[in-house]
Design a protein around this motif. Structure first.
Motif, PDB file in Angstrom:
ATOM      1  N   LEU A 120       0.859  -1.187   0.000  1.00 26.35           N
ATOM      2  CA  LEU A 120       0.000   0.000   0.000  1.00 26.35           C
ATOM      3  C   LEU A 120       0.888   1.226   0.000  1.00 26.35           C
ATOM      4  CD1 LEU A 120      -2.635   1.606   0.348  1.00 26.35           C
ATOM      5  CD2 LEU A 120      -2.420   1.239   2.829  1.00 26.35           C
ATOM      6  N   ARG A 121       0.854   1.957  -1.104  1.00 30.46           N
ATOM      7  CA  ARG A 121       1.539   3.253  -1.168  1.00 30.46           C
ATOM      8  C   ARG A 121       0.467   4.318  -1.071  1.00 30.46           C
ATOM      9  NH1 ARG A 121       4.114   6.083  -6.547  1.00 30.46           N
ATOM     10  NH2 ARG A 121       5.095   7.886  -5.522  1.00 30.46           N
ATOM     11  N   HIS A 122       0.315   4.865   0.116  1.00 29.43           N
ATOM     12  CA  HIS A 122      -0.732   5.843   0.373  1.00 29.43           C
ATOM     13  C   HIS A 122      -0.168   7.242   0.171  1.00 29.43           C
ATOM     14  CE1 HIS A 122      -4.391   7.462   1.994  1.00 29.43           C
ATOM     15  NE2 HIS A 122      -3.801   7.992   3.046  1.00 29.43           N
ATOM     16  N   GLN A 123      -0.992   8.137  -0.336  1.00 25.33           N
ATOM     17  CA  GLN A 123      -0.589   9.532  -0.483  1.00 25.33           C
ATOM     18  C   GLN A 123      -1.660  10.416   0.124  1.00 25.33           C
ATOM     19  OE1 GLN A 123       0.390   9.240  -4.859  1.00 25.33           O
ATOM     20  NE2 GLN A 123       2.338  10.070  -4.147  1.00 25.33           N
ATOM     21  N   VAL A 124      -1.239  11.557   0.657  1.00 25.69           N
ATOM     22  CA  VAL A 124      -2.130  12.390   1.451  1.00 25.69           C
ATOM     23  C   VAL A 124      -1.664  13.842   1.320  1.00 25.69           C
ATOM     24  CG1 VAL A 124      -0.726  12.123   3.542  1.00 25.69           C
ATOM     25  CG2 VAL A 124      -3.164  12.569   3.764  1.00 25.69           C
ATOM     26  N   PRO A 125      -2.570  14.821   1.402  1.00 30.42           N
ATOM     27  CA  PRO A 125      -2.139  16.225   1.362  1.00 30.42           C
ATOM     28  C   PRO A 125      -1.197  16.548   2.515  1.00 30.42           C
ATOM     29  CG  PRO A 125      -4.522  16.039   1.077  1.00 30.42           C
ATOM     30  CD  PRO A 125      -4.025  14.686   1.456  1.00 30.42           C
ATOM     31  N   ASP A 126      -0.322  17.513   2.294  1.00 31.97           N
ATOM     32  CA  ASP A 126       0.681  17.851   3.304  1.00 31.97           C
ATOM     33  C   ASP A 126       0.095  18.532   4.528  1.00 31.97           C
ATOM     34  OD1 ASP A 126       2.837  16.785   1.990  1.00 31.97           O
ATOM     35  OD2 ASP A 126       3.352  18.642   0.957  1.00 31.97           O
ATOM     36  N   ASP A 127      -0.742  19.535   4.342  1.00 35.20           N
ATOM     37  CA  ASP A 127      -1.108  20.408   5.450  1.00 35.20           C
ATOM     38  C   ASP A 127      -2.356  19.930   6.169  1.00 35.20           C
ATOM     39  OD1 ASP A 127       1.044  22.120   5.334  1.00 35.20           O
ATOM     40  OD2 ASP A 127       0.140  23.353   3.781  1.00 35.20           O
ATOM     41  N   ILE A 128      -2.241  18.760   6.813  1.00 38.58           N
ATOM     42  CA  ILE A 128      -3.282  18.278   7.713  1.00 38.58           C
ATOM     43  C   ILE A 128      -2.604  17.877   9.018  1.00 38.58           C
ATOM     44  CG2 ILE A 128      -4.812  17.514   5.865  1.00 38.58           C
ATOM     45  CD1 ILE A 128      -3.888  14.664   6.405  1.00 38.58           C
ATOM     46  N   PRO A 129      -3.317  17.899  10.131  1.00 38.03           N
ATOM     47  CA  PRO A 129      -2.699  17.517  11.405  1.00 38.03           C
ATOM     48  C   PRO A 129      -2.136  16.098  11.361  1.00 38.03           C
ATOM     49  CG  PRO A 129      -4.797  18.624  11.778  1.00 38.03           C
ATOM     50  CD  PRO A 129      -4.705  18.368  10.302  1.00 38.03           C
ATOM     51  N   GLU A 130      -1.047  15.886  12.057  1.00 39.55           N
ATOM     52  CA  GLU A 130      -0.374  14.590  12.043  1.00 39.55           C
ATOM     53  C   GLU A 130      -1.274  13.424  12.468  1.00 39.55           C
ATOM     54  OE1 GLU A 130       2.993  13.303  11.316  1.00 39.55           O
ATOM     55  OE2 GLU A 130       2.638  14.996   9.983  1.00 39.55           O
ATOM     56  N   PRO A 131      -2.140  13.559  13.491  1.00 46.03           N
ATOM     57  CA  PRO A 131      -3.013  12.424  13.813  1.00 46.03           C
ATOM     58  C   PRO A 131      -3.945  12.060  12.661  1.00 46.03           C
ATOM     59  CG  PRO A 131      -2.927  13.956  15.650  1.00 46.03           C
ATOM     60  CD  PRO A 131      -2.259  14.639  14.490  1.00 46.03           C
ATOM     61  N   GLU A 132      -4.429  13.056  11.931  1.00 47.11           N
ATOM     62  CA  GLU A 132      -5.309  12.778  10.802  1.00 47.11           C
ATOM     63  C   GLU A 132      -4.530  12.165   9.644  1.00 47.11           C
ATOM     64  OE1 GLU A 132      -7.546  16.317   9.883  1.00 47.11           O
ATOM     65  OE2 GLU A 132      -8.037  16.650  11.997  1.00 47.11           O
ATOM     66  N   ARG A 133      -3.296  12.581   9.477  1.00 45.03           N
ATOM     67  CA  ARG A 133      -2.444  11.983   8.453  1.00 45.03           C
ATOM     68  C   ARG A 133      -2.246  10.489   8.726  1.00 45.03           C
ATOM     69  NH1 ARG A 133       3.185  11.367   7.389  1.00 45.03           N
ATOM     70  NH2 ARG A 133       3.765  11.928   5.244  1.00 45.03           N
ATOM     71  N   ALA A 134      -1.947  10.160   9.980  1.00 49.35           N
ATOM     72  CA  ALA A 134      -1.759   8.758  10.345  1.00 49.35           C
ATOM     73  C   ALA A 134      -3.053   7.965  10.203  1.00 49.35           C
ATOM     74  CB  ALA A 134      -1.221   8.661  11.778  1.00 49.35           C
ATOM     75  N   LEU A 135      -4.174   8.559  10.609  1.00 45.84           N
ATOM     76  CA  LEU A 135      -5.463   7.878  10.480  1.00 45.84           C
ATOM     77  C   LEU A 135      -5.831   7.631   9.023  1.00 45.84           C
ATOM     78  CD1 LEU A 135      -7.766   9.491  13.197  1.00 45.84           C
ATOM     79  CD2 LEU A 135      -7.178   7.073  12.979  1.00 45.84           C
ATOM     80  N   SER A 136      -5.405   8.507   8.131  1.00 49.18           N
ATOM     81  CA  SER A 136      -5.712   8.278   6.719  1.00 49.18           C
ATOM     82  C   SER A 136      -5.015   7.021   6.211  1.00 49.18           C
ATOM     83  CB  SER A 136      -5.307   9.500   5.881  1.00 49.18           C
ATOM     84  OG  SER A 136      -3.902   9.583   5.704  1.00 49.18           O
ATOM     85  N   LEU A 137      -3.830   6.719   6.750  1.00 52.62           N
ATOM     86  CA  LEU A 137      -3.129   5.502   6.351  1.00 52.62           C
ATOM     87  C   LEU A 137      -3.837   4.261   6.882  1.00 52.62           C
ATOM     88  CD1 LEU A 137      -0.769   3.906   5.158  1.00 52.62           C
ATOM     89  CD2 LEU A 137       0.545   4.438   7.226  1.00 52.62           C
ATOM     90  N   THR A 138      -4.224   4.278   8.156  1.00 50.63           N
ATOM     91  CA  THR A 138      -4.893   3.097   8.694  1.00 50.63           C
ATOM     92  C   THR A 138      -6.248   2.879   8.017  1.00 50.63           C
ATOM     93  OG1 THR A 138      -5.689   4.471  10.548  1.00 50.63           O
ATOM     94  CG2 THR A 138      -3.741   3.112  10.923  1.00 50.63           C
ATOM     95  N   THR A 139      -6.948   3.955   7.681  1.00 44.81           N
ATOM     96  CA  THR A 139      -8.218   3.813   6.972  1.00 44.81           C
ATOM     97  C   THR A 139      -7.997   3.175   5.605  1.00 44.81           C
ATOM     98  OG1 THR A 139      -9.128   5.742   8.117  1.00 44.81           O
ATOM     99  CG2 THR A 139     -10.219   5.053   6.088  1.00 44.81           C
ATOM    100  N   ALA A 140      -6.972   3.631   4.886  1.00 46.99           N
ATOM    101  CA  ALA A 140      -6.662   3.053   3.581  1.00 46.99           C
ATOM    102  C   ALA A 140      -6.264   1.584   3.686  1.00 46.99           C
ATOM    103  CB  ALA A 140      -5.542   3.849   2.913  1.00 46.99           C
ATOM    104  N   ALA A 141      -5.709   1.206   4.861  1.00 46.83           N
ATOM    105  CA  ALA A 141      -5.297  -0.182   5.073  1.00 46.83           C
ATOM    106  C   ALA A 141      -6.442  -1.068   5.555  1.00 46.83           C
ATOM    107  CB  ALA A 141      -4.153  -0.225   6.079  1.00 46.83           C
ATOM    108  N   GLY A 142      -7.637  -0.490   5.731  1.00 45.97           N
ATOM    109  CA  GLY A 142      -8.791  -1.285   6.126  1.00 45.97           C
ATOM    110  C   GLY A 142      -9.127  -1.255   7.596  1.00 45.97           C
ATOM    111  N   TYR A 143      -8.584  -0.282   8.318  1.00 46.45           N
ATOM    112  CA  TYR A 143      -8.873  -0.139   9.743  1.00 46.45           C
ATOM    113  C   TYR A 143      -9.553   1.203   9.976  1.00 46.45           C
ATOM    114  CZ  TYR A 143      -5.335  -3.835  10.005  1.00 46.45           C
ATOM    115  OH  TYR A 143      -4.614  -4.986   9.818  1.00 46.45           O
ATOM    116  N   PRO A 144     -10.881   1.244  10.026  1.00 49.46           N
ATOM    117  CA  PRO A 144     -11.569   2.539  10.192  1.00 49.46           C
ATOM    118  C   PRO A 144     -11.301   3.149  11.556  1.00 49.46           C
ATOM    119  CG  PRO A 144     -13.118   0.707  10.341  1.00 49.46           C
ATOM    120  CD  PRO A 144     -11.813   0.118   9.911  1.00 49.46           C
ATOM    121  N   PRO A 145     -11.371   4.481  11.652  1.00 47.91           N
ATOM    122  CA  PRO A 145     -11.104   5.151  12.932  1.00 47.91           C
ATOM    123  C   PRO A 145     -12.100   4.732  14.007  1.00 47.91           C
ATOM    124  CG  PRO A 145     -11.085   6.718  11.108  1.00 47.91           C
ATOM    125  CD  PRO A 145     -11.625   5.436  10.561  1.00 47.91           C
ATOM    126  N   VAL A 146     -11.641   4.699  15.254  1.00 47.97           N
ATOM    127  CA  VAL A 146     -12.520   4.495  16.407  1.00 47.97           C
ATOM    128  C   VAL A 146     -12.495   5.731  17.299  1.00 47.97           C
ATOM    129  CG1 VAL A 146     -12.328   1.988  16.396  1.00 47.97           C
ATOM    130  CG2 VAL A 146     -10.656   3.329  17.672  1.00 47.97           C
TER     131      VAL A 146
END
Length: 321
Positions: A120-146
Motif C-alpha cells: 500500500l503506497r498511500h498519499q495524502v495532502p501535506d497540510d493536515i494535522p499529524e493524527p489525521e495523516r496517520a489515520l488516513s493511512l490506517t483507513t486506507a489499510a482497512g482499519y476505520p477510525p474508532v
C-alpha cells in the motif's frame, strides 16, 4: 506498526494505533529509543520493540550490519506492517528491512516510488494535522477510525501537588523551538503574583533550566518524573504552557488545554497540540518558517522572543474560560 522518532510523534500516532487494535489480534509497535516510553503509554499496544534507526536518530552512529540483522530477527513474527513517518521522512529504508524479515504486507505514506517495498503506497495532502495523516493511512489499510483524540492508558500516577495549578514546561528538544528562559521565569513570577500555583516540569537534563524558571515561587519538578508521572502531573493541571515539544502533545493526550509557544520552523497546522482547547502564540510568518531549523537562524529569535509573558497570561485566561 512502526513509529521510530520521538515522544510527541509517537503520541500523535495514538488514534491510528487504536484503529488497528480494534481490528487486529495483536499490535506490536516498533519505536526508537526516544519514543519508547510514549509507546508504552498508548492504548491498544500489546508489545513494544525498541530499535534505533540510523536514518531517524538525531546523532546516529555508523550503520552497523549487525544492528540491521537484529531488527530483521526482532520482527520475524509480524505478518502485516504499517510504517508511520513525518512528512519529511521516507518509509522505504524500514520497508526494505521488513521485506528482509519476510513480512508479507507493508503499507506506508510515500512520495517516493516504492517498487516492490510497499503493498500500500498511500498519499495524502501535506497540510493536515499529524493524527489525521496517520489515520488516513490506517483507513486506507482497512482499519476505520474508532476516535481521533489523543490518549494514554491509565490509571496514571497521581502527583502530590496542590489543586488548581498551572504547568510551565520551558524545555524543548532543539533550541529553535524554545521560548527564552527569562520570559519563562517572568511568566512564573507573573502567574504567582496573580495567586496561581505554578509547577515547572522538565527532563533530567533540564534541571538547571527548571530551577531558574521556577525561581522562589514555582514548584520545580524538573528531572523528577517518569513520562507516566509527567502525564499525571499534566492531567491535573488547568493549563499547560509549552513549546513545540513532546509534553505539549502529552498534555493534549490527557485532555489538558495548552498554550503553545510555537516556532514556525515546522507548520503549526501539522504539529500544534491536537484535540484540546489551545492558543498558538508566535510569529508563524517569520523568516524561519518551514525551514526545520534546529537553531534559530535569526538574531534574537524574534518569532518567540516577541511573545511577552503578559500575552501568555492573557492566553492562559482565555483557554481556562
Amino acid at each position: 506498526m512502526a513509529r521510530l522518532d520521538s515522544v510527541g510523534d509517537v503520541l500523535l500516532t495514538g488514534p491510528a494505533v487504536r484503529a488497528v487494535a480494534a481490528g487486529a489480534a495483536r499490535v506490536t509497535l516498533l519505536a526508537g529509543p526516544r519514543g519508547r516510553a510514549a509507546a508504552e503509554l498508548l492504548p491498544g499496544v500489546d508489545r513494544v520493540l525498541e530499535w534505533p534507526a540510523p536514518w531517524i536518530e538525531p546523532d546516529p552512529g555508523p550503520v552497523d550490519p549487525d544492528q540491521l540483522n537484529l531488527l530483521v530477527k526482532m520482527v520475524e513474527d509480524v505478518d502485516r506492517a504499517l510504517i508511520f513517518t513525518s512528512f519529511h521522512q521516507s518509509p522505504l529504508p524500514l520497508a526494505l528491512l521488513l521485506r528482509m524479515a519476510r513480512i508479507p504486507w507493508i503499507g506506508a505514506i510515500s512520495v517516493d516510488y516504492p517498487g516492490s517495498l510497499l503493498d500500500l503506497r498511500h498519499q495524502v495532502p501535506d497540510d493536515i494535522p499529524e493524527p489525521e495523516r496517520a489515520l488516513s493511512l490506517t483507513t486506507a489499510a482497512g482499519y476505520p477510525p474508532v476516535g481521533s483524540s489523543l490518549s494514554v492508558r491509565g490509571p496514571l500516577p497521581e502527583p502530590d501537588l496542590p489543586s488548581g495549578y498551572l504547568v510551565v514546561h520551558p524545555g524543548t528538544s532543539v533550541p529553535a523551538r524554545a521560548w527564552p528562559p527569562g520570559h519563562c521565569a517572568a511568566l512564573v513570577e507573573l502567574l504567582t503574583g496573580h495567586g496561581h500555583r505554578v509547577v515547572v516540569t522538565g527532563s533530567p537534563g533540564e534541571r538547571e533550566l527548571t530551577a531558574r524558571v521556577a525561581g522562589r515561587h514555582g514548584i520545580d519538578l524538573g528531572g523528577r518524573t517518569t513520562l507516566a508521572e509527567l502525564a499525571g502531573a499534566l492531567a491535573g493541571a488547568r493549563v499547560v504552557v509549552a513549546g513545540n515539544t513532546g509534553p505539549a502533545h502529552l498534555a493534549a493526550a490527557v485532555g489538558t488545554p495548552v498554550v503553545s509557544l510555537f516556532a514556525p520552523t515546522v507548520p503549526a497546522v501539522r504539529w500544534a497540540p491536537y484535540g484540546v482547547r489551545r492558543r498558538v502564540l508566535g510569529d508563524q510568518r517569520a523568516a524561519c518558517a518551514d525551514t526545520r531549523a534546529t537553531v534559530c537562524p535569526l538574531l534574537g529569535h524574534p518569532c518567540l522572543s516577541s511573545v511577552t509573558p503578559d500575552q501568555v497570561h492573557q492566553a492562559i485566561m482565555e483557554v481556562m474560560r
